[in-house]
Motif scaffolding. Structure first.
Motif, PDB file in Angstrom:
ATOM      1  N   THR A   4       7.464   2.074 -14.118  1.00 26.54           N
ATOM      2  CA  THR A   4       7.493   0.609 -14.103  1.00 26.54           C
ATOM      3  C   THR A   4       8.120   0.026 -15.366  1.00 26.54           C
TER       4      THR A   4
ATOM      5  N   SER B  24       1.476  -1.010  -5.198  1.00 29.14           N
ATOM      6  CA  SER B  24       2.017  -1.850  -6.272  1.00 29.14           C
ATOM      7  C   SER B  24       1.779  -3.320  -5.957  1.00 29.14           C
ATOM      8  N   GLU B  25       1.700  -4.111  -7.022  1.00 29.47           N
ATOM      9  CA  GLU B  25       1.586  -5.559  -6.876  1.00 29.47           C
ATOM     10  C   GLU B  25       2.579  -6.219  -7.820  1.00 29.47           C
TER      11      GLU B  25
ATOM     12  N   VAL C 198      -2.038   4.384  -4.695  1.00 25.99           N
ATOM     13  CA  VAL C 198      -2.758   3.166  -4.293  1.00 25.99           C
ATOM     14  C   VAL C 198      -1.790   2.081  -3.840  1.00 25.99           C
TER      15      VAL C 198
ATOM     16  N   GLU D  43       0.845  -1.198   0.000  1.00 27.28           N
ATOM     17  CA  GLU D  43       0.000   0.000   0.000  1.00 27.28           C
ATOM     18  C   GLU D  43       0.875   1.240   0.000  1.00 27.28           C
TER      19      GLU D  43
ATOM     20  N   GLY E  48       3.049   3.821  -4.817  1.00 32.66           N
ATOM     21  CA  GLY E  48       2.789   3.378  -6.181  1.00 32.66           C
ATOM     22  C   GLY E  48       3.715   4.041  -7.189  1.00 32.66           C
TER      23      GLY E  48
ATOM     24  N   GLU F  30       2.036  -4.449 -11.456  1.00 34.09           N
ATOM     25  CA  GLU F  30       0.915  -3.537 -11.678  1.00 34.09           C
ATOM     26  C   GLU F  30       0.952  -2.507 -10.563  1.00 34.09           C
ATOM     27  N   SER F  31       0.905  -1.243 -10.926  1.00 38.02           N
ATOM     28  CA  SER F  31       1.041  -0.193  -9.922  1.00 38.02           C
ATOM     29  C   SER F  31       0.184   1.002 -10.295  1.00 38.02           C
ATOM     30  N   GLU F  32      -0.284   1.677  -9.255  1.00 32.14           N
ATOM     31  CA  GLU F  32      -1.090   2.885  -9.452  1.00 32.14           C
ATOM     32  C   GLU F  32      -0.663   3.921  -8.416  1.00 32.14           C
ATOM     33  N   PRO F  33      -0.278   5.106  -8.873  1.00 31.13           N
ATOM     34  CA  PRO F  33       0.143   6.138  -7.923  1.00 31.13           C
ATOM     35  C   PRO F  33      -0.934   6.406  -6.870  1.00 31.13           C
TER      36      PRO F  33
ATOM     37  N   THR G  21       4.172   5.312 -11.552  1.00 34.59           N
ATOM     38  CA  THR G  21       3.543   5.601 -12.846  1.00 34.59           C
ATOM     39  C   THR G  21       3.950   4.524 -13.851  1.00 34.59           C
ATOM     40  N   GLU G  22       3.266   4.513 -14.997  1.00 34.99           N
ATOM     41  CA  GLU G  22       3.596   3.541 -16.038  1.00 34.99           C
ATOM     42  C   GLU G  22       5.024   3.738 -16.535  1.00 34.99           C
TER      43      GLU G  22
END
Length: 601
Positions: free
Chosen positions: A515, A559-560, A557, A506, A509, A552-555, A511-512
């Motif tokens: 990653t 990363s996984e 939120v 948690e 995160g 997979e990651s979202e700022p 950005t694309e």
């Protein structure tokens, strides 16, 4: 201008005599065909001055052509009078121009040519019918009448849906309706025992549709000349090794004449070391129906050529094996390329081994002076800290931190270089792996206040040492990149023949862009403090097990990081060589080697 003539019949000699009797300047342009349906196509598509009918044409077929003829020149005949007089009454009436069809305006020119014959020439003649927009038969020829309701049936005036031609096609009403709806020709091929037929519905005008049934002719008749164009070997051989058929390539490649090949035991065409395998391959085709094998072919002058043979069994109507039919392809180029590839692979293996030895030696040789640097920097700080002042003390700390990060990078690089070779697969309980990782990272977890949880984790086929390193790198990576008390959760779910694991956090995160390329060596993503080796090591471990890894990651939120491991060892991997990873490659986290620089990205 020379007249244009359409000839329908089989007596081409009679046609030529009739044409040659004229002067060259007066000879007509003749389109000849033996098919009534082809004649119909030509009449619909073009204008003719005359239509010439050969003897034996059925009366109803003549009427079809008469209705479709759209011209009205003067009537003439090219036939001798005796031939003309022998025509049946209806056909003679047509030739004389006295027959009047339902639509007198469509009475077209017809002439007869050639000698009549006793046996009909259309034993497999086209069945023809004309149907209006409502599906009502306007007229049919004898063969189509037989299809509908027998030779005595009253077909005209009946509905196509109520009285479809028997054994034509079950989809005929739908085919006709589609032709009416689209105004376009519709055609389908149907099978009738050993023979094939085509059924065509062709619009004549807005109100009439022509229904044709005829033998289906392939686009071309397949003969041996096409096989002779092959550069590959084509052959048919019996189970005793006698060549029954072969294309020209067999003679060209082997150097034997057709006479020699016909007398030769086919097994003698192979290298002595391959003959027994060739005999076994023939029997394999007999039992399994097909087989493929590589054999060395020997030419008449002793040259040996590697070939890939693929063969299938040829059976009689009762299913009994008769022959073996096959193709042989020269694989000399492929073998040479394969040998070249294997040579390059061997060179790469040697190069990799040298690099691994270099990395191992370099890491050990570099770590000793780094320890000396750090020790003397600490000694300098302790003994002369007051004299250095604030700036001097800060510079010393920067130097110590750099040496620590360098030591961490050397450790990570050493671990990365040692992940390679064959994996020794065993049953690995990932629950136990997770517990070992928690124990190894106990001090790091306590210092960060991290909360690490996991679902029930399964057993996989893997190298336990490498899997511990994989989980530890990912969990430690999530702890390192947390702004506050880390929250990390590990899950697992079936994914076909593999298990998909995920390590989710948690944190802030990414950005694309951050990653992209994160698993490449020395790529640290958005973390400038990381060594860029930890995640590359994770990828190398996963791929050595035949799996895949991703993120997979979202700022804002989290990363996984997810990866797959096999449930069972890949083919041939169960007893592979133990990977070149020492037992001490993965152990409890060492603050002196990770510290602030312990980020695994």
């Amino acid at each position: 201008m020379n007249e244009t003539v359409l000839y329908v019949g089989t007596d081409a000699e009679a046609l030529r005599r009739g044409i040659n009797d004229r002067k060259p300047a007066d000879r007509p342009n003749v389109f000849a065909t033996t098919s009534v349906s082809d004649a119909v196509d030509r009449l619909i598509g073009g204008r003719f001055d005359r239509v010439l009918l050969g003897a034996g044409t059925e009366t109803r077929d003549v009427r079809v052509l008469l209705r479709l003829a759209a011209t009205d020149p003067s009537l003439t005949t090219l036939s001798r009078r005796a031939a003309h007089e022998s025509l049946d009454d209806d056909l003679a009436a047509l030739v004389d121009g006295t027959f009047e069809p339902d639509d007198t305006d469509s009475n077209g020119p017809l002439a007869a040519v050639g000698e009549p014959v006793d046996d009909p020439i259309w034993e497999s003649a086209t069945g023809i019918a004309c149907v209006d927009r409502d599906g009502t038969y306007l007229w049919v020829n004898d063969r189509m009448a037989d299809r509908v309701d027998g030779p005595d049936g009253d077909v005209v005036g009946r509905s196509l849906r109520d009285a479809p031609p028997a054994d034509l096609t079950d989809d005929l009403p739908e085919l006709w309706a589609h032709a009416v709806r689209t105004g376009a020709k519709q055609r389908t091929v149907v099978s009738d025992g050993p023979s094939s037929r085509s059924v065509t519905i062709r619009p004549i005008d807005g109100d009439r549709y022509l229904l044709l049934e005829e033998p289906h002719e392939p686009e071309f008749a397949f003969t041996g000349k096409y096989l002779d164009r092959l550069t590959d070997l084509f052959f048919v051989v019996d189970f005793d090794g006698r060549l029954v058929y072969w294309n020209e390539a067999v003679s060209e490649v082997t150097g034997y004449s057709d006479v020699e090949l016909g007398e030769l035991d086919a097994f003698r065409l192979f290298d002595s070391g391959d003959r027994e395998r060739a005999v076994e391959a023939i029997e394999r085709v007999r039992s399994d129906g097909e087989h493929s094998i590589e054999l060395r072919l020997v030419t008449s002058d002793g040259e040996t050529i590697p070939y890939q043979f693929s063969a299938s069994v040829v059976e009689d109507d009762a299913g009994r094996p008769l022959y073996v039919c096959g193709i042989g392809r020269d694989i000399t180029t492929r073998i040479e390329m394969q040998a070249e590839i294997e040579s390059v692979v061997d060179d790469l293996r040697e190069s990799n081994a040298e690099l691994e030895r270099f990395a191992y030696v370099a890491s050990h040789d570099l770590k000793e002076p780094l320890r000396t640097i750090r020790s003397f920097l600490r000694l300098l700080e302790n003994r002369y800290g007051d004299e250095l002042g604030d700036d001097g003390s800060e510079y010393v700390e920067f130097a110590i931190d750099g040496a620590t990060r360098m030591s961490s990078m050397i450790d990570d690089l050493l671990r990365y270089s040692r992940v390679g070779g064959e994996v020794s697969f065993e049953a690995v309980d990932t629950e136990a792996v997770f517990e070992a990782v928690i124990e190894n990272l106990r001090s790091t977890i306590a210092e960060s206040g991290a909360r690490i949880t996991a679902d029930s984790l399964p057993t996989v086929a893997a190298d336990r040492t490498l899997v511990v390193q994989l989980f530890q790198n990912l969990v430690e990576n999530a702890i390192t990149h947390a702004d506050d008390r880390p929250r990390i959760h590990v899950t697992a779910e079936p994914a076909g023949e593999a298990v998909r694991f995920a390590v989710a956090d948690e944190n802030e995160g990414m950005t694309e862009a951050e990653t992209e390329g994160i698993f490449e060596l020395f790529s640290s993503g958005h973390d400038e403090a990381g060594t860029g080796i930890g995640l590359a090591t994770c990828e190398k471990i996963v791929e050595s097990h035949g799996g895949s890894i991703g993120v997979e990651s979202e700022p804002g939120v989290g990363s996984e990081f997810h990866f797959t491991l096999p449930k069972t060892p890949p083919s041939g991997g169960e007893h592979g060589d133990v990977a070149a990873v020492p037992a001490d490659a993965v152990g409890p986290a060492d603050p002196s080697t990770h510290g602030d620089g312990g980020a695994q990205r």
